[in-house]
Write a protein that holds these residues in place. Structure first.
Motif, PDB file in Angstrom:
ATOM      1  N   HIS A  11      36.876 -43.728 -79.694  1.00  0.00           N
ATOM      2  CA  HIS A  11      37.964 -43.582 -78.719  1.00  0.00           C
ATOM      3  C   HIS A  11      38.453 -42.136 -78.681  1.00  0.00           C
ATOM      4  O   HIS A  11      38.698 -41.577 -77.614  1.00  0.00           O
ATOM      5  N   SER A  15      38.315 -39.609 -75.337  1.00  0.00           N
ATOM      6  CA  SER A  15      39.671 -39.632 -74.793  1.00  0.00           C
ATOM      7  C   SER A  15      39.806 -38.897 -73.460  1.00  0.00           C
ATOM      8  O   SER A  15      40.738 -39.148 -72.705  1.00  0.00           O
ATOM      9  N   GLU A  16      38.886 -37.982 -73.156  1.00  0.00           N
ATOM     10  CA  GLU A  16      38.956 -37.235 -71.898  1.00  0.00           C
ATOM     11  C   GLU A  16      38.334 -37.992 -70.730  1.00  0.00           C
ATOM     12  O   GLU A  16      38.397 -37.536 -69.589  1.00  0.00           O
ATOM     13  N   PRO A  18      37.826 -41.431 -68.132  1.00  0.00           N
ATOM     14  CA  PRO A  18      38.744 -42.397 -67.519  1.00  0.00           C
ATOM     15  C   PRO A  18      38.991 -43.586 -68.452  1.00  0.00           C
ATOM     16  O   PRO A  18      38.062 -44.088 -69.089  1.00  0.00           O
ATOM     17  N   GLU A  19      40.246 -44.015 -68.522  1.00  0.00           N
ATOM     18  CA  GLU A  19      40.655 -45.028 -69.496  1.00  0.00           C
ATOM     19  C   GLU A  19      39.903 -46.351 -69.312  1.00  0.00           C
ATOM     20  O   GLU A  19      39.542 -47.004 -70.286  1.00  0.00           O
ATOM     21  N   ASP A  20      39.663 -46.758 -68.050  1.00  0.00           N
ATOM     22  CA  ASP A  20      38.955 -48.027 -67.832  1.00  0.00           C
ATOM     23  C   ASP A  20      37.525 -47.969 -68.374  1.00  0.00           C
ATOM     24  O   ASP A  20      37.027 -48.943 -68.939  1.00  0.00           O
ATOM     25  N   VAL A  22      36.528 -46.058 -70.901  1.00  0.00           N
ATOM     26  CA  VAL A  22      36.629 -46.040 -72.364  1.00  0.00           C
ATOM     27  C   VAL A  22      36.839 -47.452 -72.891  1.00  0.00           C
ATOM     28  O   VAL A  22      36.170 -47.883 -73.834  1.00  0.00           O
ATOM     29  N   GLU A  23      37.757 -48.184 -72.279  1.00  0.00           N
ATOM     30  CA  GLU A  23      38.045 -49.552 -72.736  1.00  0.00           C
ATOM     31  C   GLU A  23      36.814 -50.446 -72.601  1.00  0.00           C
ATOM     32  O   GLU A  23      36.509 -51.240 -73.500  1.00  0.00           O
ATOM     33  N   LYS A  72      39.044 -37.466 -63.156  1.00  0.00           N
ATOM     34  CA  LYS A  72      40.030 -37.710 -64.221  1.00  0.00           C
ATOM     35  C   LYS A  72      40.633 -36.399 -64.720  1.00  0.00           C
ATOM     36  O   LYS A  72      41.830 -36.284 -64.935  1.00  0.00           O
TER      37      LYS A  72
END
Length: 199
Positions: A11, A15-16, A18-20, A22-23, A72
């Motif tokens: 993670h 971290s740089e 897009p959050e979706d 990464v999840e 992003k």
């Protein structure tokens, strides 16, 4: 390394992005580790089978489209102040022209690389067409007209065919090399937008 430490490190490395994205990737690797634990591996063995965090992160970065990463990164984290907007507007003749030059340079280098590859394939195609044409015409001349000219033309066609066969392998190797280089450059550009963070 435990599953939690692996996922936290991954993670941090992503971290740089897009959050979706990464999840989604973290859930995928979490399920893969759980599946391997259910198959009888210990948690450390299951994590070790995934590979190192850097290898996994590099693979994920390579799979995510460059446009998502840039979008992003370009999204402002806060509103710009009037002073910043003024500086951006006043400096736009300089930074905008430099940005256009850099973009144009990258595009022209890619165009030059791939135009050379296309030229190689065009030479290969012309050699093969010449080979078939010369052989057909040579056989026709040998049978219906001058035998010596027909044999010479058939021999020329066979030489073109031989050169074409060797040229094919060179074209294929240069195409693979150009594709590899293009992929590495795109991954390098992506890495410029994704900084490595220590966890």
């Amino acid at each position: 390394m435990t599953k939690l430490k692996f996922l936290m490190s991954l993670h941090g490395r992503l971290s740089e992005l897009p959050e979706d994205e990464v999840e989604e990737r973290l859930n995928f690797y979490s399920e893969m580790i759980e599946d391997r634990i259910e198959e009888g591996l210990s948690e450390e063995e299951a994590v070790a089978e995934m590979g190192s965090v850097d290898e996994v992160a590099e693979q994920i970065i390579a799979e995510i489209p460059l446009s998502k990463i840039v979008k992003k990164k370009m999204k402002p984290k806060r509103r710009l102040t009037p002073a910043e907007i003024t500086l951006l507007a006043l400096g736009s003749p300089l930074w905008l022209s430099l940005l256009i030059v850099a973009f144009s340079l990258i595009i022209s280098l890619f165009a030059a690389l791939w135009s050379v590859i296309i030229a190689f394939w065009a030479v290969f195609a012309s050699l093969i067409v010449c080979a078939f044409s010369a052989c057909a015409l040579g056989i026709g001349l040998a049978v219906f007209d001058t035998a010596a000219t027909g044999i010479a033309l058939t021999g020329t066609g066979l030489v073109c065919a031989g050169i074409g066969i060797f040229f094919f392998y060179g074209c294929r190797a240069s195409t693979k090399g150009a594709a590899w280089l293009t992929r590495k450059i795109v991954i390098g550009i992506k890495k410029c937008f994704v900084k490595k963070e220590a966890v």
